[in-house]
Each structure stands twice: as C-alpha cells, then as structure tokens.
Design a protein around this motif. Sequence first.
Motif, mmCIF file in Angstrom:
data_model
loop_
_atom_site.group_PDB
_atom_site.id
_atom_site.type_symbol
_atom_site.label_atom_id
_atom_site.label_comp_id
_atom_site.label_asym_id
_atom_site.label_seq_id
_atom_site.Cartn_x
_atom_site.Cartn_y
_atom_site.Cartn_z
ATOM 1 N N ASN A 266 0.826 -1.311 -0.116
ATOM 2 C CA ASN A 266 0.120 0.355 0.383
ATOM 3 C C ASN A 266 1.055 1.430 -0.018
ATOM 4 O O ASN A 266 0.509 2.307 -1.102
ATOM 5 N N ASN A 267 2.241 1.352 1.230
ATOM 6 C CA ASN A 267 2.662 2.576 0.847
ATOM 7 C C ASN A 267 4.141 2.248 -0.578
ATOM 8 O O ASN A 267 4.467 3.262 -0.263
ATOM 9 N N HIS A 268 3.842 1.874 -0.866
ATOM 10 C CA HIS A 268 5.176 0.986 -1.505
ATOM 11 C C HIS A 268 6.438 1.595 -1.239
ATOM 12 O O HIS A 268 6.935 2.175 -1.413
ATOM 13 N N THR A 269 6.858 0.610 -0.328
ATOM 14 C CA THR A 269 7.550 0.613 0.955
ATOM 15 C C THR A 269 8.732 -0.526 0.954
ATOM 16 O O THR A 269 9.371 -0.273 1.290
ATOM 17 N N ASP A 270 7.913 -1.634 0.087
ATOM 18 C CA ASP A 270 8.546 -2.717 0.503
ATOM 19 C C ASP A 270 9.372 -3.098 -0.655
ATOM 20 O O ASP A 270 10.373 -3.761 -0.513
ATOM 21 N N GLY A 271 8.491 -3.765 -1.771
ATOM 22 C CA GLY A 271 9.687 -4.187 -3.039
ATOM 23 C C GLY A 271 9.666 -5.404 -3.126
ATOM 24 O O GLY A 271 10.512 -6.027 -4.247
ATOM 25 N N GLU A 272 9.901 -6.006 -2.236
ATOM 26 C CA GLU A 272 9.946 -7.421 -3.000
ATOM 27 C C GLU A 272 8.260 -8.034 -2.314
ATOM 28 O O GLU A 272 7.589 -8.236 -1.899
ATOM 29 N N TYR A 273 8.394 -8.458 -3.684
ATOM 30 C CA TYR A 273 6.811 -9.122 -4.188
ATOM 31 C C TYR A 273 7.408 -10.935 -4.616
ATOM 32 O O TYR A 273 8.240 -10.628 -5.270
ATOM 33 N N CYS A 274 6.278 -11.885 -4.147
ATOM 34 C CA CYS A 274 6.376 -12.766 -4.932
ATOM 35 C C CYS A 274 4.714 -13.780 -4.764
ATOM 36 O O CYS A 274 3.791 -12.893 -5.023
ATOM 37 N N ILE A 275 5.015 -14.656 -5.971
ATOM 38 C CA ILE A 275 3.834 -15.297 -6.320
ATOM 39 C C ILE A 275 4.307 -17.260 -4.860
ATOM 40 O O ILE A 275 5.046 -17.546 -6.005
ATOM 41 N N ILE A 276 3.188 -16.978 -4.700
ATOM 42 C CA ILE A 276 3.525 -18.737 -3.835
ATOM 43 C C ILE A 276 2.306 -20.052 -4.895
ATOM 44 O O ILE A 276 1.449 -19.689 -4.479
ATOM 45 N N TYR A 277 2.938 -20.687 -4.550
ATOM 46 C CA TYR A 277 2.219 -21.958 -5.224
ATOM 47 C C TYR A 277 2.308 -23.261 -4.982
ATOM 48 O O TYR A 277 3.343 -23.537 -4.001
ATOM 49 N N PHE A 278 1.657 -24.306 -5.336
ATOM 50 C CA PHE A 278 1.448 -25.058 -4.483
ATOM 51 C C PHE A 278 0.362 -25.889 -5.223
ATOM 52 O O PHE A 278 -0.464 -25.426 -5.437
ATOM 53 N N GLU A 279 0.599 -27.631 -5.458
ATOM 54 C CA GLU A 279 -0.516 -29.052 -6.125
ATOM 55 C C GLU A 279 -1.646 -27.992 -4.749
ATOM 56 O O GLU A 279 -1.923 -28.553 -3.786
ATOM 57 N N GLU A 280 -3.026 -28.006 -5.759
ATOM 58 C CA GLU A 280 -3.942 -28.260 -4.726
ATOM 59 C C GLU A 280 -5.093 -29.407 -4.104
ATOM 60 O O GLU A 280 -4.200 -30.620 -4.760
ATOM 61 N N PRO A 281 -4.627 -29.039 -3.016
ATOM 62 C CA PRO A 281 -5.249 -30.866 -2.055
ATOM 63 C C PRO A 281 -6.302 -30.875 -2.785
ATOM 64 O O PRO A 281 -7.233 -30.291 -2.498
ATOM 65 N N ALA A 282 -6.344 -32.369 -1.910
ATOM 66 C CA ALA A 282 -8.005 -32.634 -1.552
ATOM 67 C C ALA A 282 -8.950 -32.087 -0.940
ATOM 68 O O ALA A 282 -8.007 -31.832 0.347
ATOM 69 N N ILE A 283 -9.593 -31.964 -0.766
ATOM 70 C CA ILE A 283 -11.133 -30.914 0.095
ATOM 71 C C ILE A 283 -11.589 -32.723 0.609
ATOM 72 O O ILE A 283 -12.081 -32.929 0.233
ATOM 73 N N ASP A 284 -11.431 -32.696 2.741
ATOM 74 C CA ASP A 284 -11.963 -33.717 3.108
ATOM 75 C C ASP A 284 -12.672 -33.517 4.558
ATOM 76 O O ASP A 284 -11.939 -32.828 5.372
ATOM 77 N N PRO A 285 -13.748 -32.842 3.779
ATOM 78 C CA PRO A 285 -14.419 -31.977 6.279
ATOM 79 C C PRO A 285 -14.079 -33.078 6.800
ATOM 80 O O PRO A 285 -13.859 -32.396 7.769
ATOM 81 N N ALA A 286 -14.176 -34.816 6.897
ATOM 82 C CA ALA A 286 -13.459 -34.981 8.071
ATOM 83 C C ALA A 286 -12.464 -35.359 7.850
ATOM 84 O O ALA A 286 -12.051 -35.174 9.309
#
Length: 534
Positions: free
Chosen positions: A287-307
């Motif tokens: 927001n304040n243009h103070t960081d400058g270190e950017y990335c995209i995080i990625y991983f294989e989508e896991p299966a979803i099991d509510p149990a």
Amino acid sequence: MKTTTLLATALMAALNLQAAVVELDLSKAQATSSAGSATLAYDAANSELTVNWTVNTGWEVSGINIPLRSMTGITGLLFDYQGDGSAVALLHYFVDEQGTYWWDENGAFDHASTEWQSASLTPSKALWSTPAYEFGASPMLGLRFVANPAEPASGTFKLRNVKLVTSGEGGDPVNPEGQSLPLTYNGEVLPINTDFTRTMSGQIGKNIGIPEVSGIACSRVTPGYIWMQSDETDKNTNPFIVATDETGSVLGAKVTFDNVYRWDWEDMCGGVYDHKNYLFIGGFGDNNHTDGEYCIIYFEEPAIDPANPDVSVQAKRIKFAYPDGQKHNCESMMYDNIEQKLYIVTKVYDDVNQVYSLPFSLDYGDTQQTLTYVCDLGVKSDIGEGEFQGATHRYKGFHLATAADISPDGKYILIKNHNNYVAIYSWILYWERVGNESISETLKNRRPQVIDCYEYEWQGEAIAWRDNNTFYTTSDSDIDSEPPIYKYVREGKEEGFASARPEKNSRNTLVLINGVTYIRTPRGLYSLDGRKAE
C-alpha cells in the motif's frame, strides 16, 4: 406516520414529483457493533431479521448497516421493531455519498417494550460530516440499539418492514438498475452486461475462522468448495487458507504451510499446469510502496475432505519485479489455462490500473523474474473528480482494482475494483476472449462490459469463476460481520461449462467433446482439473 413525513409526501404531490416507498432487503444487512459483537439471523419466510448482540460494560451500540446506492431523494424511513427490554434506545442514521451522517432529532425510541412497535422518521439533521475520501464512508442506513450495562450483557431485537420513502428524484436508492453510474473507459461509456443474476449463497461463518477474505478460488480437485485466503491470518507466524462450501458454513479444509513466505497476501487463483491443479497466492500487497519484495506462492491443490480438514503443504515461490524497476501495490491476480500464464493487475489510487504477465514455470528457483507489461486499463483522463446528483465525488472511473479471474476454459475475464471513497464508483468489468487471441490481446483490443447486477460490497476484494456460467464475490469485512458470499449465474444457462470454441496457443488447445471442455496437449487429452481423459 409522523407529521414531517406526511408534509413531505404532500409537498411532493403538490410539486408533481413521483413519491415511492421502497422496501429494503434485510438479507443484505451487515452486523455492526462498537465494541461487543452482533450476529444476524434472517427469516426469509417472514422477511424478519433478528439481531443478537453482546456488549461490554458502559455505553455500547450494536445493530445493522444496510448499504444503499444513494441517499439522494430519501425523505422518510418506516420500520417495525421489537425488543426484549435489555437496551436503552433505538438509533438510526443515514450516511450520504459525501460521508455526512444524517438523523432525525426525534429518532431515539424507548426500547423497554417487548411488543412490536412502528417508527417513522425523517432524516432532517446533519449530525456530523466525515469526508468520504478520508474515512471511506459510503451510502448506508444504520439501525442500532444502545445499551449501558453495569456488566457484560446480551440481548435481542427484531426488525421487519424497513422501508424508505423517496421523492423519486434520486432514482431507486436500493436497486442497482436505478442507480448504476455510467463508467467511462478509454474515453467511452461502457455497455452494460445483463446476462447474470445475483443471489446470496451464504455468509462466511465464524466457525470457518478466516478473517478479512481478500482472495478466493474455486476448487478444481473437489468441486463445490471455495478456497479463501486472508491478509490477516496470524501475520508472519502461521498463515493459512481455508476451503468452504458456497454457504460459507461448512469447513472443508484448513491448509497450513511448512514454510512461510512474504506476508500481505492479496489475491489467489487456481490453474492447470502439466496436468496438475495448482493454487497461486499473491504476496504482492504494498500500500505504501515501501516493500519492493514481491512474490507469487504456489503449490499443488490438495483434495478437500471435511472429515479430515487439516492439511499441511510445502509451498514454493516465484520472486518478481516490475519492468520499470518501481514499487507498486497489487491486489489482483488471474491464471490462464490456455497460455499457462499469470496476470496481475496493480491497484492505483489516482491513475489507471496496469496489467502485467508472467509465464508460469516450475523451474524459476530463487531467481527473480521480471514481469512483462501488458496494458493500461483505460486512460488517465477517465480518472478524476466526477459529478453525480449535484455532488462532486473524488476519482470517478475504473481504478483501485482489487480482484480478477479467468474462467476455466479461458474464455471470460473478470476484473473488479473497490472504491473505498465513494461506493457508487465500484464495478465488475467483463471481457470475452474471441478465437485464438491471447489474454493480452483481449484486454488491449476489446471493450469490456459492466456487470449490471453487481452491488457494492464493503471491502469487496475477492472474485472467482466456478465455471463458464457462475462466479462468486465476497468481501474483506471483519469475520464478526459474517460477510456474505454472492453468487452470479448466467441467465438461461444451466450451471456448468459454457460452449467454447477451440482455442490454442503454442502448447495447448481447448476442445469441446460431448459438452465437456478438455485441454489437448502434446501428451494427450486432459480435463480442466488435470485428470487424463480415457
């Protein structure tokens, strides 16, 4: 009805103005509390809203806010209410487009009775004014009950038949068709898309445990679930994402990370690469243009099991920089299954948003990549002060982009903005890709449409396609307000993939077989969730 309201109605008749009574949809109410908490239960059969509140000691207020498109033309407020004797008074207020709070000097009511009471008010007095650009005020109606307990307490009140009396001058203050503002883009007013209808599929429950949702992605591995990420989950110590069904009440998965990368996650999306489904999280808020270190995080989508909802993954990241070498704030990201390319959209306050791209690869390692500039979304002359219903507002036009997504077959593009400063300048833009053109060509050369049924969401920062005909939005509101999940369905279409022409690039081709969309690759035919077709 109070004398003031009767006089206002008589005056409108004398002036030959069209008076109207508009009933508010209480299912759209948002819980609000100054210090305690408030939860809402809506009875659709009786159009009745129950507010359950809990407060600390001393003066506290709890109740609801109902977003409005505009306060212009509102001359009265009618409603029925019932208390339980636990509060002191009922208060109301309006907030107009300029951030001024309005109320009726006689608008506080005794709350001792447990019988249904009727109230009639005229918003006649400006209580205080807060510039919209400073506090992010937007048109709304607030109804709150005041308590002053000696020790923590709780109570209940109910509302029904909440109606606005309007002069007709300002159009319909509730219905977006009556108040939607034209959007100028590249110097032209954009056409309206009326293909979709909008309903509330649910609310993000407190049991889901995800505060301030700033990005969503529909699951491809376990259809029917929506992944959600926040920019407020335990900061750098223990970030996580969750998956819930479209009602927001069922926790399907909670994913934690064995490794933690840059904070300020602002958006997420899903995509297919090398026959596998991936989730991407954008670590690029600044927001304040103070960081400058950017990335995209990625991983294989896991299966979803509510149990068995608890899942841990080892994520990787792609570090990137902008081609101009400058620092930018960004809150929007989307992935194209055809090109296998990521697109991000900067969030700009007083200028147009810019689009950048990056081909996805598993081989970048820790080497910083440079994004490719694609295009501006509009021209700077679209942005600036604008007139609406006799008032000047800051920064009309499409800026402050907060979310984006591309449909699974690559045919449709959505980019939305969220104007904290004046709600009526918030839209969803919709592009349709044609033939074999790239996403870059579509965004550069084709004029978008404005989704007509979209209504402003407080801190609306998330959007995701489920399929060609269905997408969702939700907001970055605090979890205590249980923000709604809105579902948009293309009219006249069954929920499922829309017909798509074969579209190709150097690597893949989309094909339609027996009504199902597949990706044809050099290694064979695969479904959009990465499974090899027989």
